[in-house]
Structure formats: structure tokens, C-alpha cells
Design a protein around this motif. Sequence first.
Motif, PDB file in Angstrom:
ATOM      1  N   LEU A 162     -77.758 -26.797 -14.875  1.00 15.24           N
ATOM      2  CA  LEU A 162     -77.481 -25.378 -14.590  1.00 15.24           C
ATOM      3  C   LEU A 162     -77.810 -24.971 -13.156  1.00 15.24           C
ATOM      4  CD1 LEU A 162     -78.820 -23.662 -17.864  1.00 15.24           C
ATOM      5  CD2 LEU A 162     -76.450 -24.231 -17.288  1.00 15.24           C
ATOM      6  N   ALA A 163     -78.788 -25.621 -12.535  1.00 16.75           N
ATOM      7  CA  ALA A 163     -79.167 -25.196 -11.179  1.00 16.75           C
ATOM      8  C   ALA A 163     -79.889 -26.329 -10.474  1.00 16.75           C
ATOM      9  CB  ALA A 163     -80.073 -23.965 -11.228  1.00 16.75           C
ATOM     10  N   ILE A 164     -79.825 -26.276  -9.136  1.00 23.87           N
ATOM     11  CA  ILE A 164     -80.524 -27.260  -8.303  1.00 23.87           C
ATOM     12  C   ILE A 164     -81.230 -26.490  -7.197  1.00 23.87           C
ATOM     13  CG2 ILE A 164     -78.540 -27.719  -6.781  1.00 23.87           C
ATOM     14  CD1 ILE A 164     -80.285 -30.694  -8.051  1.00 23.87           C
ATOM     15  N   SER A 165     -82.401 -26.979  -6.791  1.00 21.80           N
ATOM     16  CA  SER A 165     -83.225 -26.201  -5.863  1.00 21.80           C
ATOM     17  C   SER A 165     -83.932 -27.121  -4.885  1.00 21.80           C
ATOM     18  CB  SER A 165     -84.271 -25.414  -6.666  1.00 21.80           C
ATOM     19  OG  SER A 165     -85.163 -24.730  -5.815  1.00 21.80           O
ATOM     20  N   MET A 170     -82.815 -20.952  -6.217  1.00 17.94           N
ATOM     21  CA  MET A 170     -81.926 -22.093  -6.436  1.00 17.94           C
ATOM     22  C   MET A 170     -80.953 -22.184  -5.258  1.00 17.94           C
ATOM     23  SD  MET A 170     -83.158 -22.961  -9.268  1.00 17.94           S
ATOM     24  CE  MET A 170     -83.973 -22.335 -10.745  1.00 17.94           C
ATOM     25  N   ALA A 171     -80.342 -23.352  -5.071  1.00 21.68           N
ATOM     26  CA  ALA A 171     -79.282 -23.466  -4.066  1.00 21.68           C
ATOM     27  C   ALA A 171     -78.166 -22.511  -4.474  1.00 21.68           C
ATOM     28  CB  ALA A 171     -78.765 -24.899  -3.999  1.00 21.68           C
ATOM     29  N   GLY A 187     -74.759 -20.527  -5.082  1.00 25.31           N
ATOM     30  CA  GLY A 187     -73.432 -21.000  -5.460  1.00 25.31           C
ATOM     31  C   GLY A 187     -73.480 -22.198  -6.389  1.00 25.31           C
ATOM     32  N   ARG A 188     -74.705 -22.648  -6.709  1.00 18.30           N
ATOM     33  CA  ARG A 188     -74.832 -23.826  -7.567  1.00 18.30           C
ATOM     34  C   ARG A 188     -75.800 -23.524  -8.700  1.00 18.30           C
ATOM     35  NH1 ARG A 188     -75.345 -28.711  -3.252  1.00 18.30           N
ATOM     36  NH2 ARG A 188     -73.994 -29.832  -4.670  1.00 18.30           N
ATOM     37  N   CYS A 189     -75.771 -22.287  -9.162  1.00 16.44           N
ATOM     38  CA  CYS A 189     -76.703 -21.861 -10.205  1.00 16.44           C
ATOM     39  C   CYS A 189     -75.936 -21.217 -11.343  1.00 16.44           C
ATOM     40  CB  CYS A 189     -77.714 -20.883  -9.619  1.00 16.44           C
ATOM     41  SG  CYS A 189     -78.890 -20.279 -10.854  1.00 16.44           S
ATOM     42  N   GLN A 190     -76.085 -21.783 -12.525  1.00 20.86           N
ATOM     43  CA  GLN A 190     -75.389 -21.276 -13.713  1.00 20.86           C
ATOM     44  C   GLN A 190     -76.368 -20.625 -14.699  1.00 20.86           C
ATOM     45  OE1 GLN A 190     -72.720 -22.881 -11.574  1.00 20.86           O
ATOM     46  NE2 GLN A 190     -73.854 -24.565 -12.459  1.00 20.86           N
ATOM     47  N   ASN A 219     -68.198 -27.281  -6.306  1.00 17.63           N
ATOM     48  CA  ASN A 219     -67.558 -26.101  -6.890  1.00 17.63           C
ATOM     49  C   ASN A 219     -66.037 -26.175  -6.816  1.00 17.63           C
ATOM     50  OD1 ASN A 219     -69.857 -24.850  -7.755  1.00 17.63           O
ATOM     51  ND2 ASN A 219     -70.093 -23.597  -5.916  1.00 17.63           N
ATOM     52  N   TYR A 257     -69.639 -22.110 -23.122  1.00 16.92           N
ATOM     53  CA  TYR A 257     -68.815 -22.022 -21.910  1.00 16.92           C
ATOM     54  C   TYR A 257     -67.343 -22.296 -22.206  1.00 16.92           C
ATOM     55  CZ  TYR A 257     -72.760 -21.782 -18.573  1.00 16.92           C
ATOM     56  OH  TYR A 257     -73.839 -21.394 -17.844  1.00 16.92           O
ATOM     57  N   GLU A 296     -69.368 -24.443 -16.244  1.00 24.60           N
ATOM     58  CA  GLU A 296     -69.154 -23.091 -16.767  1.00 24.60           C
ATOM     59  C   GLU A 296     -67.681 -22.702 -16.917  1.00 24.60           C
ATOM     60  OE1 GLU A 296     -71.135 -20.107 -14.428  1.00 24.60           O
ATOM     61  OE2 GLU A 296     -69.932 -20.475 -12.654  1.00 24.60           O
ATOM     62  N   GLN A 324     -73.014 -18.992  -0.220  1.00 28.27           N
ATOM     63  CA  GLN A 324     -72.596 -19.459  -1.548  1.00 28.27           C
ATOM     64  C   GLN A 324     -71.968 -20.857  -1.490  1.00 28.27           C
ATOM     65  OE1 GLN A 324     -74.421 -16.852  -3.165  1.00 28.27           O
ATOM     66  NE2 GLN A 324     -72.975 -17.538  -4.690  1.00 28.27           N
ATOM     67  N   SER A 368     -71.033 -14.808 -14.532  1.00 28.21           N
ATOM     68  CA  SER A 368     -71.390 -15.828 -13.562  1.00 28.21           C
ATOM     69  C   SER A 368     -71.407 -15.273 -12.145  1.00 28.21           C
ATOM     70  CB  SER A 368     -70.334 -16.935 -13.651  1.00 28.21           C
ATOM     71  OG  SER A 368     -70.224 -17.633 -12.445  1.00 28.21           O
ATOM     72  N   ASN A 417     -60.767 -23.640  -9.039  1.00 28.71           N
ATOM     73  CA  ASN A 417     -59.379 -23.163  -9.065  1.00 28.71           C
ATOM     74  C   ASN A 417     -58.431 -24.229  -8.518  1.00 28.71           C
ATOM     75  OD1 ASN A 417     -59.373 -22.820  -6.091  1.00 28.71           O
ATOM     76  ND2 ASN A 417     -60.893 -21.256  -6.574  1.00 28.71           N
ATOM     77  N   ASN A 420     -70.809 -17.026  -9.540  1.00 29.50           N
ATOM     78  CA  ASN A 420     -69.702 -17.673  -8.837  1.00 29.50           C
ATOM     79  C   ASN A 420     -68.350 -17.073  -9.199  1.00 29.50           C
ATOM     80  OD1 ASN A 420     -71.501 -19.354  -7.652  1.00 29.50           O
ATOM     81  ND2 ASN A 420     -70.841 -21.224  -8.684  1.00 29.50           N
ATOM     82  N   ILE A 421     -68.179 -16.699 -10.465  1.00 27.46           N
ATOM     83  CA  ILE A 421     -66.873 -16.219 -10.913  1.00 27.46           C
ATOM     84  C   ILE A 421     -66.816 -14.692 -10.915  1.00 27.46           C
ATOM     85  CG2 ILE A 421     -65.214 -16.195 -12.824  1.00 27.46           C
ATOM     86  CD1 ILE A 421     -66.448 -18.888 -13.730  1.00 27.46           C
ATOM     87  N   PHE A 474     -65.735 -17.445  -6.149  1.00 28.45           N
ATOM     88  CA  PHE A 474     -64.781 -18.549  -6.284  1.00 28.45           C
ATOM     89  C   PHE A 474     -63.581 -18.055  -7.099  1.00 28.45           C
ATOM     90  CE2 PHE A 474     -68.811 -20.271  -5.168  1.00 28.45           C
ATOM     91  CZ  PHE A 474     -68.506 -21.311  -4.305  1.00 28.45           C
TER      92      PHE A 474
END
Lengths: 295, 329
Positions: free
Chosen positions: A168-171, B175-176, B178-181, A118, A285, A141, B121, B190, A121, B192-193, B72
Motif C-alpha cells: 500500500l505504501a513505501i517510505s 510516505m513517498a 503518489g505511491r500511497c494507497q 504509476n 479494489y 488500486e 506526486q 484515492s 491510464n 492518485n485518482i 493520474f
Amino acid sequence: MNAKLTLGPVLFNWKPDRWRDFYYRIADEADVDTVYVGEAVCSKRAPFYAPHMVDVIERLQGAGKEVIVSTLALIMNGREMNELRDTAGDADLMVEANDVSACALLAGRPHAIGPYVNIYNEGTLKYFTERGATRVCLPVELNRTALAALAADTTAELEVQVFGRLPLAISARCYHARAHMLHKDNCQFVCEQDPDGLEVDTLDHEPFLAVNGVQTMSYSYQNLSAELAELQNLGIHHFRLSPHTVDMVAVAEVYRHILDRALTSDEADEKLTALMGDVAFSNGYFHGAKGVDFV
Amino acid sequence: MSKVLELVCPAGTPASLHAAVENGADAVYLGFRDETNARNFPGLNFSRNELEQGLDFAHAQDCQVFLAVNTFPETGNPGPWRKAVDDAAALGVDCVILADIGLLDYAATHHPALRRHLSVQASASNPDSINFYVDAFDVKRVVLPRVLSVPEIKTLNAHINVETEVFVFGGLCVMAEGRCQLSSYATGQSPNINGVCSPASHVRYEDEGDRMVSKLGDFTINAFAPNEAAGYPTLCKGRFVADGKASYLFEEPTSLNAASMLPELSAAGVTALKIEGRQRGRAYVAQVVAAFRRAADAVAAGETPPALGLEAITEGQAKTSGAYDKTWR
């Protein structure tokens, strides 16, 4: 700065021979500058193609490609941790970190950071570049305003995914296994049945997402061919193509021709559609819209 | 007698803060009323003035107050996030819960005495990641992502030298974190945002006569029979079609309830238990906090945790142990 085309790591569970032959053909025929190899999604897949890894890297390097080894996005056990430490400990490799643990292991020498870390910024980007990150593929995004601000404030080479389904996601949970009424520990590697991911539709039969083991992706294919010129004006010069079963040599040629101004973006979309058939594209995005939108 | 597990409880509003404190919370966690925290919902969270009053009330009863600044920061606009941390230090909150590395760096540099916890997150799921946050930013506690089994938590605790906090009750991210869009893909908003997942502003219910459809953005997330209660369309708890079969592909509309696992979590070296639910009302918070107070005290006394009686208030009337039980995967 000259624009560079990169090929992201294969995110799907391709059979080992297919995986090797794909990279051999990329080495021989694809007009891309950088190729990422290695497992970013599921550590259970890597042992199958690992025997081909050295040959693939040699072939790609022999063809003049920059090779970067990608690493796992979600690291949850000792085996995965040790494998990452081994990869990060090999001083001869340029490595892409996809988890903060890898950023920590690679600190102090040049390395890449992938889209699963992540970096939203300037403060975070600066923190990592001061510790050796030289190439950063940004989270999917971020919109054009964010990309511009990051590019204006960094020494790192910035990269954006311009083609392919969006991660988009990881689990911890494997949705491929779950869709087949299996558990992750006994998954029977059913994800290999879907070399571009398993399509997920809504109850109204509208295509929505794609499952790739523990990863969830967009159904739509990111297509920033029309945005390549603007991206370069913003200061982004590395453009990632994410591998699919479509002819990636031809896809790379389309993007190269746009960069060379030999194709308009409309012509590019036509060519991509001809290559891929009936798929949905997205670029939302980048435009600050929903990710699914094609503006 | 083993050590007492610390109870970290949600305070979406001043009323919920009072309910949590009065029912035995060791700490409450809350956010400012803006995009700097991951529960940026209308009608929730605290003004500076409300936080000041909440601090007085909680501290008078020996309850700590944690401030979540766990989204974030936007590019070009670090101001609101830095000000949240500055104000936390000035007002005397007991810790800030952070996820962004740039903001952790800011907090460690500008407010070294302000205790820092690592938010869920940040998705720090392994020793090298956690040790990085400890070494670089001196975080004192890590909220573990909801992806680890209890044996994995135990092994992890053996390889790190920092307190760990785990979720035990409430909404479950599959989902993990902070890592899901997924939410921003469907809505443009979002977690995160913007600090919102599956935001109410993008939810619609459509009565089609023979069924009630719930939508997020333009996508159907679930459909219900006319006499069936239509659940909220949280994206990962919807029904979808894969391989020709409709199912809750990601997760059923369940709540996490790990109450029965408290002895194992204690034995695994966990310091604190977190209850999710800043979007919940004071009655819910009072009931859940009181129940977990009894359970945590029982575990500390070496007894089996009592039945909590919370079945009626869990979402969809179903509960899961989530990733704590490895077969969940």
C-alpha cells in the motif's frame, strides 16, 4: 491466451537459507509459469541472500520457469542507483522496473514493469510499451473498469496480484525500526522477526495493516480467486501470487485448479482458509470499493 | 549576497491567492475545482473565471501562477486532465505541475511552450528518474519527494541539470508521495485518482463518554480524552497498536517546518521553497508567507533566518524537519 500464474518477489526479510530453500521448492514443486526474484522493498536486505541468487535463478530456469529480476521501488542514494544500473545493464536478464528510473534504464529492450510504477491510464501504458515494456503488473488500486480499458488498448501482457497482502505504501522511514524504537540506519534488521509483516491494529484492537520495513501493507490478503474468470474475460492473463510463509505450492495449486475449472471459488476460499487459518481476505479494489472490503 | 530562494505558496481560494501575493509570494500554485488536482476538497480551488482574475492580480504584482494538474488521469477519461492543460496554456499560466507520464507526454506534444514542472506526486527521488523526465518531457523543475535528507538533495543536485523545489512548511506526507494507497484501502477514495487523502466525507467522531474517537471509514485512527482536542484523522498520523504497544507508528500529528534549514537548502542548490496548505484559510497563508519571505530574504543577505513565530498555527503544536534530518528515518 492461456492464463499464467506468476510468483511475485519475496517482499519480506527472510533469512537467506529460508529464501533459497523457498525458491528451490518453488522450482521443484510449484505449478507457476513465472517467478520474480530480487529485492523490491529495502536495499539493506539484498546482500544477505545475494550469494544464493545465481543458484536460485539457475534452478528455477532449469525447472522451466520464466525468471524475471525485480528491482527496488524507492531509490534514494548512489549505492542503490548503481546497483540498479548494474542490474539493468545485464542484457541476459529480464528485469522488472519498480521505479521510473528503472523504466528509463531498460527502455529500448523488452522488460517488465511492476506494481510500484504509476500506470493508471492508456496514455501512460502506451508510452511505456512503445519503449519496450512487454509485461506490466498494474497498481493494486485499479478497479475492473480501469483494468478492462487498459487491457483493451495494449499489446503488453497485463498482470494483476490475486493473492497476498497488498503493498500500500513505501517510505524513506522504516516503521519496523520505529516500532522497535530504532532508526533505519541502525535497524538491527528487526524486520526479520516478522516473515509476513508486523501486524498493525487500531486502538480498538481491530487488525488493519502490516508493516514490512519501509513498506506498509494491508493486513488482509488479496484473494481474487472468484474474479479469475472475469479477469480473463477482461483480457488479463497473468495472475500474481505474492509470497508468504503459508505453503505457496499449495496456494499455487488452488489457483491453478480454479483456472482449470477443477475448483469453484467457494471451494478455493475453503482451501485457502484451511491453509492459512484465521486471516481476512479482500478484493474490494477490483470491485471499485474500499481496498479492505471482501465483496 | 547569495541567490534568493523562490517562494512558491498555496492558493486554495482566490482570497488565499490575494493573501499570498500581498505577503511576498514569488509564485502561487493552485488547481481547478475537480479531480485533476491533489487537493480536491469541497469549497477549494478555482473556476476558469477565477483563475483568469487571479492571473491578472498576481501578474500585476510580478507573482507567477502555477497550475497543479497532478493526479493520474482516469482510464477511458483523459478529457478533464487534457482540458486543464489546454486551458492553462490558453489562459497564460506560468507553468503546469504534472505527475502522470501520459499527461506529461500530451502537454509536451501539444503545448511545448507551456512550462512544465514535475509534481511531488511523481516521486522522482534519484538522478536517473529525474533525468528521464527532463529528457523525455523537458521539465524545467522537479518538486522533490519528502524522502530525501539535505546531503542527499545536495548530491542529487550535482547529478541533474534542472531546478529543484522542496517543501519547507505545512502538512507532511510520511510516505513517498503518489505511491500511497492507505487512504483508498480504508475509504475507497484515492489521492492518485480522486485527489483526496483521508477525505472528510469518510471521517466520523464518536463521543463514547470517556473518550472521543476519530474514525476514517470503519477504522479507529485515534482516541482522545474528553478535554483533549480531537485532531483530524489523517491515516498516517493516527495511533495504532504494534507489538502490543500503542503509538504514533508512522508519524506524530506534526507539521513540517524547515525554516532553520534554509541556508543548508540554499547551499544544496535548491531553487525554490514550497509551502503546503491549499486547504488553509487566508490568515494562515498570509502569516506563513510573510514569515518565509523574511526568512528567504535574510538567507539571501547572508544572515541567519529569523525566528518565524509560527508555532501557534502548526498542527498539534509540534514541528519536525522531516526527512531533511536523516535521523527522522
